[in-house]
Design a protein around this motif. Structure first.
Motif, PDB file in Angstrom:
ATOM      1  N   ARG A 224       0.808  -1.220   0.000  1.00 43.94           N
ATOM      2  CA  ARG A 224       0.000   0.000   0.000  1.00 43.94           C
ATOM      3  C   ARG A 224       0.844   1.274   0.000  1.00 43.94           C
ATOM      4  N   SER A 225       2.080   1.212   0.484  1.00 44.73           N
ATOM      5  CA  SER A 225       2.915   2.406   0.650  1.00 44.73           C
ATOM      6  C   SER A 225       3.721   2.712  -0.604  1.00 44.73           C
ATOM      7  N   TYR A 226       4.070   3.996  -0.735  1.00 47.29           N
ATOM      8  CA  TYR A 226       4.867   4.444  -1.881  1.00 47.29           C
ATOM      9  C   TYR A 226       5.704   5.630  -1.430  1.00 47.29           C
ATOM     10  N   TYR A 230       3.658   7.671   2.093  1.00 50.34           N
ATOM     11  CA  TYR A 230       2.453   7.912   1.311  1.00 50.34           C
ATOM     12  C   TYR A 230       1.753   6.603   0.943  1.00 50.34           C
ATOM     13  N   VAL A 231       0.422   6.653   0.943  1.00 53.89           N
ATOM     14  CA  VAL A 231      -0.383   5.483   0.591  1.00 53.89           C
ATOM     15  C   VAL A 231      -0.886   5.658  -0.831  1.00 53.89           C
ATOM     16  N   ILE A 232      -0.536   4.703  -1.700  1.00 54.14           N
ATOM     17  CA  ILE A 232      -0.958   4.789  -3.095  1.00 54.14           C
ATOM     18  C   ILE A 232      -2.049   3.786  -3.425  1.00 54.14           C
ATOM     19  N   ALA A 233      -2.060   2.646  -2.742  1.00 55.80           N
ATOM     20  CA  ALA A 233      -3.024   1.575  -3.029  1.00 55.80           C
ATOM     21  C   ALA A 233      -3.535   1.032  -1.706  1.00 55.80           C
ATOM     22  N   PRO A 234      -4.604   1.616  -1.158  1.00 55.11           N
ATOM     23  CA  PRO A 234      -5.054   1.264   0.198  1.00 55.11           C
ATOM     24  C   PRO A 234      -5.368  -0.207   0.412  1.00 55.11           C
ATOM     25  N   ASP A 235      -5.768  -0.919  -0.623  1.00 56.71           N
ATOM     26  CA  ASP A 235      -6.162  -2.323  -0.456  1.00 56.71           C
ATOM     27  C   ASP A 235      -5.024  -3.310  -0.696  1.00 56.71           C
ATOM     28  N   ALA A 236      -3.859  -2.835  -1.094  1.00 57.54           N
ATOM     29  CA  ALA A 236      -2.740  -3.732  -1.365  1.00 57.54           C
ATOM     30  C   ALA A 236      -2.176  -4.288  -0.059  1.00 57.54           C
ATOM     31  N   ARG A 237      -1.789  -5.559  -0.073  1.00 57.96           N
ATOM     32  CA  ARG A 237      -1.196  -6.219   1.081  1.00 57.96           C
ATOM     33  C   ARG A 237      -0.131  -7.193   0.587  1.00 57.96           C
ATOM     34  N   LEU A 238       0.969  -7.285   1.302  1.00 57.26           N
ATOM     35  CA  LEU A 238       2.031  -8.190   0.907  1.00 57.26           C
ATOM     36  C   LEU A 238       1.573  -9.636   0.859  1.00 57.26           C
ATOM     37  N   GLU A 239       0.651 -10.017   1.720  1.00 57.31           N
ATOM     38  CA  GLU A 239       0.215 -11.412   1.780  1.00 57.31           C
ATOM     39  C   GLU A 239      -0.888 -11.752   0.779  1.00 57.31           C
ATOM     40  N   ARG A 240      -1.447 -10.752   0.091  1.00 56.41           N
ATOM     41  CA  ARG A 240      -2.511 -11.022  -0.879  1.00 56.41           C
ATOM     42  C   ARG A 240      -1.924 -11.483  -2.211  1.00 56.41           C
ATOM     43  N   PRO A 241      -2.561 -12.449  -2.871  1.00 56.74           N
ATOM     44  CA  PRO A 241      -2.042 -12.941  -4.159  1.00 56.74           C
ATOM     45  C   PRO A 241      -2.567 -12.140  -5.343  1.00 56.74           C
ATOM     46  N   VAL A 242      -2.576 -10.817  -5.222  1.00 53.04           N
ATOM     47  CA  VAL A 242      -3.108  -9.978  -6.293  1.00 53.04           C
ATOM     48  C   VAL A 242      -2.453  -8.600  -6.218  1.00 53.04           C
ATOM     49  N   LEU A 268      -5.182  10.655  -3.366  1.00 53.09           N
ATOM     50  CA  LEU A 268      -4.922  10.154  -4.717  1.00 53.09           C
ATOM     51  C   LEU A 268      -5.971   9.154  -5.191  1.00 53.09           C
ATOM     52  N   PRO A 269      -6.396   8.174  -4.361  1.00 46.48           N
ATOM     53  CA  PRO A 269      -7.404   7.210  -4.857  1.00 46.48           C
ATOM     54  C   PRO A 269      -8.692   7.854  -5.350  1.00 46.48           C
ATOM     55  N   ARG A 270      -8.947   9.110  -4.952  1.00 50.30           N
ATOM     56  CA  ARG A 270     -10.172   9.801  -5.390  1.00 50.30           C
ATOM     57  C   ARG A 270      -9.894  10.836  -6.475  1.00 50.30           C
ATOM     58  N   ALA A 271      -8.644  10.929  -6.913  1.00 51.97           N
ATOM     59  CA  ALA A 271      -8.274  11.959  -7.883  1.00 51.97           C
ATOM     60  C   ALA A 271      -8.821  11.646  -9.277  1.00 51.97           C
ATOM     61  N   ARG A 272      -9.142  12.700 -10.013  1.00 51.34           N
ATOM     62  CA  ARG A 272      -9.647  12.534 -11.378  1.00 51.34           C
ATOM     63  C   ARG A 272      -8.561  11.931 -12.261  1.00 51.34           C
TER      64      ARG A 272
END
Length: 331
Positions: A224-226, A230-242, A268-272
């Motif tokens: 999720r971090s960048y 900063y958080v760029i992808a709130p749903d990303a997780r190291l343990e997720r296979p996606v 950012l996730p809500r940015a146009r």
């Protein structure tokens, strides 16, 4: 330098995490090979010594190896991956680039990887919620549980946190190493400004699990971090296979500035013109007749390979040592 102290080795059988949770901590302090990148950041020697002192107090057997150039950390990790009787885990003492090299060196060996955060951004440390205080770092390395983490592959090179093409990849490629040693994150800002003035934004055709998209920059997030905080992808997780594939779909200098401000202030996730698409396989090619030559692909903050890009996620590819309260770090 070699620090060794007689003590019992961790002989517990490997225990796989359940439902994405880390496995239990070992009963005895781990035997560690610490691979140190002396160019990782300002003041790193003092911080490393502090962590090594705490590891000694905990009864860890530690062997320290120092890198002398690019590729050394990968080579040392590869060598250690076959020494099950000598080391319980290898430790990256450096930044995210050092971690990336060691992930590539370990491959699918199953040898656990730990972290002493000494770099510029330390995205992995933030991702796993690692307290930077030396005693906390040592405690994690000695006794922390193992997380079965997914790893990305980009053109057969592995990345743990993210891979990107477009504006951020060009900025990474233009970072001056000497300036980075002096300015830290400021070196990336200078490289970004240089690319902003240069212009020339390429358009990419992005295929995510067989579905076509278009973008002017792409960041394939496995975490999720960048850039550190900063958080760029709130749903990303190291343990997720996606992956969470971040698409920047508006070109131009003003768009880049708006995206950067949105990232800084957390919206950012809500940015146009910004979309996040989950996927396991991602192919990126140029969507124009005369593509730029030798276009870089960044992985974990360093140039990883060159365009075009073919990426896939590999579940449970890395055993990562995390703090005992890792789930609380997800936020």
């Amino acid at each position: 330098m070699t620090l060794e102290k007689d003590g019992p080795a961790d002989t517990r059988a490997r225990q796989a995490p359940t439902r994405g949770e880390p496995s239990r901590a070992p009963a005895a302090a781990r035997r560690l090979l610490v691979v140190f990148n002396p160019t990782a950041g300002w003041g790193q020697h003092q911080r490393l010594r502090a962590v090594l002192k705490e590891l000694s107090k905990l009864g860890c057997v530690v062997r320290l190896r120092e890198t002398s150039g690019p590729g050394d950390a990968e080579s040392l990790a590869r060598q250690a991956s076959g020494k099950a009787a000598e080391f319980d885990a290898v430790v990256a003492a450096g930044g995210d680039g050092t971690v990336n090299e060691m992930v590539n060196g370990l491959g699918m060996s199953g040898k656990p990887l730990g972290l002493i955060p000494l770099g510029t951004a330390n995205v992995l440390a933030r991702e796993i919620g690692q307290d930077l205080e030396p005693r906390a770092v040592a405690r994690t390395l000695a006794f922390g549980p193992l997380l079965e983490a997914s790893v990305g592959e980009a053109n057969d090179r592995k990345f743990l946190l993210m891979a990107g093409v477009g504006f951020d990849a060009r900025a990474v490629a233009d970072v001056n190493i000497d300036v980075k040693r002096q300015l830290g994150k400021g070196a990336y800002i200078l490289a970004g400004l240089k690319n902003l003035l240069r212009g020339g934004f390429a358009r990419y055709a992005v295929r995510i699990d067989g579905v076509e998209h278009e973008a002017y920059s792409v960041i394939i997030a496995n975490a999720r971090s960048y850039g550190g905080a900063y958080v760029i992808a709130p749903d990303a997780r190291l343990e997720r296979p996606v992956f969470e594939v971040c698409l920047f779909q508006i070109p131009g200098r003003m768009a880049v500035i708006r995206y950067a401000l949105a990232l800084k202030f957390g919206w950012l996730p809500r940015a146009r013109g910004f979309r996040i698409v989950p996927g396991r396989e991602v192919d990126v090619t140029f969507d124009e007749a005369q593509p730029p030559a030798d276009e870089p692909i960044q992985g974990d903050g360093d140039v990883l390979t060159r365009m075009p890009l073919s990426a896939r996620i590999v579940p449970n590819a890395l055993r990562l040592i995390v703090p005992e309260d890792y789930p609380a770090a997800r936020g």
